[in-house]
Write an enzyme that holds these catalytic residues in place. Structure first.
Site, PDB file in Angstrom:
ATOM      1  CG  ASN A   1       0.486 -51.072   1.033  1.00 44.82           C
ATOM      2  OD1 ASN A   1       1.505 -51.699   0.796  1.00 44.82           O
ATOM      3  ND2 ASN A   1      -0.723 -51.624   0.942  1.00 44.82           N
TER       4      ASN A   1
ATOM      5  CG  ASP B   1      -1.013 -53.639  -2.167  1.00 46.40           C
ATOM      6  OD1 ASP B   1      -2.205 -53.486  -1.846  1.00 46.40           O
ATOM      7  OD2 ASP B   1      -0.133 -54.027  -1.390  1.00 46.40           O
TER       8      ASP B   1
ATOM      9  CG  ASP C   1      -2.474 -47.032   6.362  1.00 44.08           C
ATOM     10  OD1 ASP C   1      -3.026 -47.305   7.433  1.00 44.08           O
ATOM     11  OD2 ASP C   1      -2.748 -47.592   5.282  1.00 44.08           O
TER      12      ASP C   1
ATOM     13  CG  HIS D   1       0.835 -54.687   5.031  1.00 44.13           C
ATOM     14  ND1 HIS D   1       0.938 -56.049   5.127  1.00 44.13           N
ATOM     15  CD2 HIS D   1       0.191 -54.280   6.152  1.00 44.13           C
ATOM     16  CE1 HIS D   1       0.366 -56.454   6.254  1.00 44.13           C
ATOM     17  NE2 HIS D   1      -0.095 -55.396   6.888  1.00 44.13           N
TER      18      HIS D   1
ATOM     19  CD  GLU E   1      -1.472 -49.579  10.528  1.00 38.33           C
ATOM     20  OE1 GLU E   1      -2.519 -50.042  11.020  1.00 38.33           O
ATOM     21  OE2 GLU E   1      -1.360 -49.275   9.326  1.00 38.33           O
TER      22      GLU E   1
END
Length: 537
Positions: free
Chosen positions: A133, A209, A239, A243, A284
């Site tokens: 991410n 990001d 992970d 997002h 996740e």
């Protein structure tokens, strides 16, 4: 193939001190397939820094993981998840500076190759944390991106003229972070507005990001995954999977945000399948409900079940199981329907767990109550999917926030300064030598032996490992009960979560395995001692 697979099931039972009671009777009378010896399907999360130190520098390393593979095999796990092993400026490793390399504190790529080889010899799969991410702000890509005319500038997300620079990220902190243009230094202090840009960092300014609207970023990250698959890893723990596009608090749960995430992870899945069709992906996705988690099953095949983890701990703490069965049935049904509708080649089902490296350890959440800990474990390890255990959970290690205290050294020997013990951080739990592998393996009534017994139930009873789930109605709030069934067998799982004996009607022929003596089935009535579990045919 796992060494356990070649053992006769009775040898496994004797090794664990389970005796030969009901399970031997079941073996003598039941059809083949009802009792077997297969891989458990249980996974184990390892923070390498805290696991085992092979070279005496106080930091756990990859050779230390290899050295303890026999321990993991003895416990009965089928796979291990290594928290980040890439180079990183931090202790935790979730800000990567080189995706195709090994953190030198943990060893070399040759050490990693040896770990993979030795794990696979034992029938243990290996997945690694893939943190894509965001990168570290020290990653060469981001350092290049500080120059607006560099191609890497567009690999990250930068604020525009109308951007709300005070926006809160989906992770709960500031979303936008200032940086001095055409410089390699992050500026914590105010500087001339003409010289600064603001970049997106969901978690911290040290973790900018990546911009997944840029084709080069997508291509690069698929190549990163393929690199590790070609080295022999079996898959990835992904992970912050939600997002990729869930950046701001205002983005959360928007259909378009979810759709864009799913499109990306579908592309990633296809890229992994081109190298290894059976790649195991587990995401996740920190959702609060099954509805938030289910969409990610379509591309990933498995996600961590955060709502269930909370419910399992609550049920154990409150000694009430009356709402658990219905929740489990809803979750299992929703997940299987998602898999059927989307024809997921990599579908692996639920990934239940109790706690992980971001949450207070389950023994601490349960106030150190050993009976509640055992019941939480018993529920976890009789559920569908692939259960995950956090290292040291099987010992009853405690740990409360902040995060470093949740990732403290694994205890191998009674003496904290013994060979192999990691020393990078002092323990805050101060539990003493009784909470150690040495002490608990020597005690047949220890939590470690309890975990090993439960994991081996999954190896022996195929319905526990592979079956679906159906709620079993019981008019007793202290009881959690559900049926598990696959093509070969159907079993009834019953947990008495309370500190008193309980009796319930049970439509079953016989008791297969129990966690305690004193479980009895007579004339359709099941009697269970306090804090006990049973699997019935």
């Amino acid at each position: 193939m796992s060494r356990f697979r070649s053992f006769h099931w009775l040898a496994v039972l004797l090794a664990l001190g389970l005796g030969c009671g009901p399970l031997c009777a079941a073996r003598a009378t039941e059809a083949p397939g009802a009792i077997s010896s297969q891989a458990s399907g249980v996974w184990y999360e390892i923070f390498v820094r805290s696991w085992y130190d092979s070279n005496g520098d106080g930091i756990g390393d990859l050779n230390g993981v290899t050295a303890k593979l026999d321990y993991l095999q003895q416990l009965g796990v089928s796979g291990i998840w290594l928290m980040p092993i890439n180079p990183s400026p931090s202790v935790h490793g979730y800000d990567v500076t080189d995706y195709n390399a090994i953190n030198p504190q943990y060893g070399s790529m040759q050490d990693f190759d040896r770990l993979l080889s030795e794990a696979h010899k034992r029938g243990i799969q290996v997945i690694i944390d893939l943190v894509i991410n965001h990168t570290s702000d020290r990653h060469p890509w981001f350092q290049a991106a500080l120059h607006p005319d560099d191609p890497h500038h567009d690999w990250y997300t930068w604020a525009g003229a109308k951007t709300d620079l005070h926006a809160i990220s989906a992770a709960g902190g500031p979303a936008w972070h200032a940086v001095k243009a055409q410089s390699a230094s992050i500026e914590p202090a105010p500087i001339s507005p003409a010289l600064i840009e603001h970049y997106l960092g969901d978690f911290t300014g040290a973790m900018p990001d990546l911009n997944y609207d840029h084709p080069a970023v997508r291509q690069e990250m698929i190549q990163v995954g393929q690199f590790w698959l070609r080295r022999g890893v079996d898959g990835f723990r992904l992970d912050a999977a939600r997002h990729i596009y869930d950046d701001l608090r205002t983005d959360s749960d928007k259909p378009e945000t979810v759709r864009k995430n799913v499109v990306w992870w579908t592309e990633f899945r296809q890229g992994m399948a081109a190298v290894k069709p059976d790649t195991y992906l587990v995401g996740e996705v920190a959702g609060l409900s099954t509805a938030q988690l289910a969409p990610y099953l379509q591309p990933l095949g498995s996600v961590f079940d955060f709502p269930l983890a909370e419910q399992l701990i609550q049920s154990a703490r409150q000694e009430r199981g009356d709402t658990l069965g219905a929740m489990l049935e809803r979750t299992d049904t929703a997940y299987r329907q998602t898999a059927e509708h989307h024809v997921i080649d990599g579908y692996s089902g639920d990934a239940p767990f109790l706690s992980n490296h971001d949450q207070e350890r389950v023994m601490s959440q349960l106030g150190g109550n050993p009976q509640h800990m055992r019941m939480a474990a018993a529920m976890l390890l009789t559920l569908p999917g692939r259960p995950f255990i956090y290292y040291g959970e099987e010992l009853g290690m405690q740990g409360r926030k902040p995060d470093p205290n949740l990732r403290e050294p694994m205890r191998w020997q009674r003496a904290a300064d013994a060979t192999g013990e990691t020393r990078w951080k002092a323990s805050t739990a101060r539990q003493g030598g009784d909470v150690s592998v040495e002490a608990e393996q020597a005690d047949p009534d220890s939590l470690w032996n309890f975990y090993a017994r439960l994991i081996h139930w999954r190896m022996q009873i195929s319905a526990l490992r592979d079956g679906d789930l159906r709620s079993y109605p019981v008019d007793n709030p202290c009881i959690a009960a559900y049926e598990r069934a696959d093509a070969d067998s159907r079993v009834l799982v019953v947990h008495n979560l309370s500190n008193k004996p309980q009796a319930i009607p049970a439509k079953a022929a016989k008791v297969l395995v129990t966690s305690k003596p004193g479980v009895a089935l007579q004339d359709g009535q099941l009697t269970m001692p306090p804090y006990s579990s049973a699997v019935l045919q």
